[in-house]
Scaffold this active site. Structure first.
Site, PDB file in Angstrom:
ATOM      1  N   GLU A  87       5.842  -9.956   1.323  1.00 47.17           N
ATOM      2  CA  GLU A  87       5.412 -11.320   1.044  1.00 47.17           C
ATOM      3  C   GLU A  87       6.640 -12.212   0.869  1.00 47.17           C
ATOM      4  OE1 GLU A  87       2.153 -11.427   1.105  1.00 47.17           O
ATOM      5  OE2 GLU A  87       1.474 -13.198   0.009  1.00 47.17           O
ATOM      6  N   LYS A 134      -0.057  -8.898  -6.968  1.00 44.82           N
ATOM      7  CA  LYS A 134      -0.402  -9.493  -5.663  1.00 44.82           C
ATOM      8  C   LYS A 134       0.301 -10.840  -5.628  1.00 44.82           C
ATOM      9  CE  LYS A 134      -4.285 -10.194  -2.552  1.00 44.82           C
ATOM     10  NZ  LYS A 134      -4.184 -11.603  -2.201  1.00 44.82           N
ATOM     11  N   ARG A 147       1.382 -13.212   9.783  1.00 47.03           N
ATOM     12  CA  ARG A 147       0.253 -12.304   9.940  1.00 47.03           C
ATOM     13  C   ARG A 147      -0.652 -12.747  11.084  1.00 47.03           C
ATOM     14  NH1 ARG A 147      -4.786 -12.142   7.375  1.00 47.03           N
ATOM     15  NH2 ARG A 147      -5.718 -10.078   7.485  1.00 47.03           N
TER      16      ARG A 147
HETATM   17  S1  IVH Z   1      -0.862  -4.689   0.789  1.00 46.35           S
HETATM   18  C1  IVH Z   1      -3.493  -3.149   4.131  1.00 46.35           C
HETATM   19  N1  IVH Z   1       0.410  -5.496  -1.366  1.00 46.35           N
HETATM   20  O1  IVH Z   1      -2.367  -9.976   0.125  1.00 46.35           O
HETATM   21  C2  IVH Z   1      -2.844  -3.697   2.916  1.00 46.35           C
HETATM   22  N2  IVH Z   1      -0.616  -7.129  -0.002  1.00 46.35           N
HETATM   23  O2  IVH Z   1      -5.213  -9.822   0.924  1.00 46.35           O
HETATM   24  C3  IVH Z   1      -1.962  -4.824   3.215  1.00 46.35           C
HETATM   25  N3  IVH Z   1      -0.250  -9.418  -0.790  1.00 46.35           N
HETATM   26  O3  IVH Z   1      -1.962 -10.157   3.582  1.00 46.35           O
HETATM   27  C4  IVH Z   1      -1.541  -5.634   2.101  1.00 46.35           C
HETATM   28  N4  IVH Z   1       0.969  -8.923  -2.544  1.00 46.35           N
HETATM   29  O4  IVH Z   1      -0.173 -11.234   2.108  1.00 46.35           O
HETATM   30  C5  IVH Z   1      -0.313  -5.867  -0.282  1.00 46.35           C
HETATM   31  N5  IVH Z   1       1.619  -6.049  -3.271  1.00 46.35           N
HETATM   32  C6  IVH Z   1       0.893  -6.414  -2.209  1.00 46.35           C
HETATM   33  C7  IVH Z   1       0.629  -7.774  -1.938  1.00 46.35           C
HETATM   34  C8  IVH Z   1      -0.143  -8.079  -0.816  1.00 46.35           C
HETATM   35  C9  IVH Z   1       0.439  -9.901  -1.831  1.00 46.35           C
HETATM   36  C10 IVH Z   1      -0.991 -10.244   0.197  1.00 46.35           C
HETATM   37  C11 IVH Z   1      -0.595  -9.981   1.617  1.00 46.35           C
HETATM   38  C12 IVH Z   1      -1.848  -9.594   2.332  1.00 46.35           C
HETATM   39  C13 IVH Z   1      -2.906 -10.084   1.421  1.00 46.35           C
HETATM   40  C14 IVH Z   1      -4.135  -9.235   1.550  1.00 46.35           C
END
Ligand code: IVH
Length: 672
Positions: free
Chosen positions: A177, A119, A140
């Site tokens: 990201e 993440k 976003r």
């Molecule tokens: S998936 C519906 N994958 O985390 C799923 N998010 O808390 C959408 N983020 O707004 C997000 N790394 O900014 C996803 N490998 C990753 C990510 C990621 C960072 C952030 C992203 C998102 C937030 C969600």
């Protein structure tokens, strides 16, 4: 404009250049594997710029020349996402993760495989491609509507301006990201400091600040990287699985994180979490968790969404490494070598699983640069095992009347003078022989082989002597007796007697060794030898002012300052006196017999430029004849030799009634 043959050729070359540049751009910014040098890349870009300048109708939105930024905007427009950008549900423990998996399997009615992803701690961005061309980019925002940051995102080299695909969907939203990599962040902050700008607190803030610029030419100078983690709306079916989608995105020219991994079940997820946690410090970007996503897109359909987040994904937080707290005090801490480090006393706060109550501020420049003041609210960071660090001040929360912090003029431990040498960032206490904070370091240096060479006095023994207060300064060593020593741990009568004999033997030394043993900062063995030879006696060295010291060959202003300040401390002088009283001695300088040394006892000062001699040559002549050369004119000076442009020394000589010799008179005196 009609197409002339000339224009046709230009259009062909422009298209070719765009393709070549996009290729090399991808090699460099997405694959980290460039094939050409920066200079070659720049040359291609310049050629395209020149072509587009001559033929403005050839400029296309996907031209790499469009990455340099556009004129500033007044404000960002709103941009609606085709599909909402949802957030992720969090799990905070292994138990919660197992519970998440249980729910997933229950709804799916089968075992499921997951994709594990770091993440990334940056900003999520939605990119809109129509027929393969980047047409929009948005933050976003509230998930449905964000801000249109297209011009800024165009400047990010890892964002393809055109998808590398024959059959791109008519519409696709690519999500990911935007981050600043740690290595780029260090360089960016170093550049900002050089340019007198405030450094960013962390890569995330830097990335956020860069994306929110209304002037995209500023964004273009920031080293932003885009990692994709999925798609939003899409008019085509890209794959059956999430891992398949990521593969397609990679083919189109996007950067997919290298640590994305498909695992068969929840045990694989747990193993991945532990694996990534271990590697956190090695990654070149900040992460704040792991994201687990169901791989099978049909299963995802079945699982659906809650109001805010998909049921098919979960974020597993890593321990936070940054926290906010208050600076209760800033205390100067004196180290073993006399260096004074400002240390912030913090209201205790938990960072990354550890309670932090202190943070080093390194030196005064750092305190100024970060502008940390007592009472400030600050961000504290712990990375890996390193000492906690204050990364930024929350200036909005600064209490009224908080003043910039100052380094004290006196050592907080011993009261000696605190100085900062010209070429150093650190402040030091110059009471090296006396200062309790420096006691251990000073004693160990004093007894070391190249200094006073007292065999058998190692660190363990010195620690005991200091802790039992048997020794405070080096002079106390010479008042130890075998009876008291044999009371120490692991010290028999025989070794006590040997040690006393070694201490006794060290009384007879040389001036150079003694000088070196004093531990004056910047005075190593060679400098000690030079000073001993030049001045001949300890009294002469102690009496020399900075100017006189600087006149010694190979002694620069830093050494001169350090020596002069050291001997100016009354406490240091007291210890030296006590050492001599304890019987520490060395041979007095040999003076040449009077009849062979016509200038014996005469003191010279050289000033201005001589025609026939360099400074060193003139000095050598005087010394060969038994005379002494010093740097400053005083009542004790016998002759001032004045060459061309003599300056104030000549005036001073005249004022004091000292004989001034011109070059001819000097030549005459030395018999040449
Ligand atoms: S998936 C519906 N994958 O985390 C799923 N998010 O808390 C959408 N983020 O707004 C997000 N790394 O900014 C996803 N490998 C990753 C990510 C990621 C960072 C952030 C992203 C998102 C937030 C969600």
């Amino acid at each position: 404009m009609s197409e002339t043959p000339d224009n046709g050729e230009a259009a062909r070359r422009a298209a070719e250049l765009r393709e070549t540049i996009a290729y090399h751009n991808h090699r460099y910014y997405v694959l980290d594997a460039p094939e050409i040098s920066d200079a070659e890349y720049d040359a291609l870009l310049r050629e395209l710029q020149a072509l587009e300048h001559a033929h403005p109708d050839l400029v296309t939105p996907d031209s790499p020349t469009q990455r340099v930024g556009a004129p500033p905007l007044e404000a960002f427009e709103e941009a609606r996402h085709e599909l909402p950008m949802l957030s992720l549900g969090n799990v905070f423990s292994e138990a919660e993760l197992l519970e998440f998996d249980r729910r997933v399997r229950e709804r799916a009615g089968a075992a499921v495989a997951y994709v594990c992803e770091p993440k990334l701690d940056g900003l999520s961005v939605n990119l809109r491609y129509e027929d393969g061309v980047l047409v929009g980019a948005a933050t976003r925002g509230d998930g449905r509507v964000g801000e249109d940051i297209t011009v800024n995102v165009r400047t990010i080299r890892s964002v393809p301006l055109r998808l590398d695909s024959e059959e791109a969907p008519s519409l696709v939203e690519v999500r990911g990201e935007v981050v600043i990599r740690k290595s780029d962040f260090e360089r960016l902050n170093a550049r900002r400091e050089r340019e007198g700008e405030r450094p960013f607190a962390n890569p995330r803030n830097a990335a956020a600040g860069s994306l929110r610029q209304l002037d995209s030419r500023i964004t273009a100078r920031r080293p932003l990287t885009f990692f994709t983690f999925g798609v939003g709306a899409c008019t085509a079916t890209l794959a059956e699985t999430h891992s398949g989608v990521l593969e397609r995105l990679g083919d189109w020219g996007f950067r997919v994180n290298e640590h994305v991994q498909r695992v068969e079940d929840i045990d694989g997820c747990l193993a991945y979490y532990r694996w990534l946690l271990e590697r956190r410090d090695e990654l070149d970007y900040e992460i704040d968790g792991v994201v687990y996503k169901v791989d099978d897109l049909a299963v995802r359909e079945r699982l659906g969404f809650t109001a805010r987040a998909p049921r098919w994904a979960a974020a597993h937080k890593l321990p936070a490494r940054e926290a906010t707290t208050v600076v209760e005090d800033i205390l100067p801490s004196v180290g073993r070598t006399g260096v004074i480090t400002p240390v912030a006393d913090l209201e205790p706060v938990e960072v990354g699983g550890v309670t932090v109550s202190r943070a080093t501020l390194h030196n005064l420049d750092e305190v100024r640069r970060k502008d940390v003041r007592i009472g400030d609210t600050v961000m504290v960071r712990r990375a890996g095992d390193v000492i906690p660090e204050i990364t930024a001040v929350v200036t909005e929360r600064r209490p009224e009347g908080a003043e910039p912090w100052e380094m004290p003029g006196q050592c907080p431990v011993c009261g000696s003078e605190v100085i900062r040498l010209d070429d150093e960032a650190a402040h030091r206490c110059v009471g090296g022989l006396y200062c309790p904070a420096q006691r251990m370091g000073a004693l160990l240096h004093f007894v070391s082989r190249r200094a006073m060479d007292i065999d058998g006095l190692g660190e363990k023994l010195v620690t005991q002597l200091v802790e039992r207060e048997m020794v405070r300064t080096a002079a106390d060593l010479y008042h130890l007796d075998a009876r008291r020593l044999s009371g120490l741990e692991r010290m028999g009568e025989k070794s006590a007697a040997n040690l006393i004999a070694a201490i006794d033997a060290s009384r007879e030394t040389t001036l150079a060794r003694f000088l070196y043993a004093l531990g004056i900062s910047h005075v190593g063995e060679v400098t000690a030898q030079t000073l001993a030879e030049h001045f001949g006696s300890l009294e002469a060295i102690m009496a020399a002012d900075q100017e006189a010291l600087e006149a010694v060959p190979d002694v620069g202003p830093v050494v001169a300052q350090s020596v002069a300040h050291f001997f100016a401390q009354p406490h240091n002088r007291e210890v030296i006196e006590a050492l001599r009283e304890a019987g520490v001695h060395w041979p007095e300088p040999k003076t040449a017999p009077a009849d062979e040394a016509p200038l014996a006892g005469k003191t010279f000062v050289l000033t201005g430029t001589l025609e026939g001699y360099t400074r060193d040559e003139a000095r050598a002549r005087v010394e060969a004849l038994g005379g002494k050369v010093t740097g400053s004119v005083s009542g004790k000076t016998d002759y001032v030799v004045a060459g061309a442009d003599p300056g104030s020394k000549r005036d001073k000589a005249e004022a004091l009634g000292v004989t001034v010799l011109d070059e001819a008179a000097f030549r005459n005196l030395i018999g040449e």
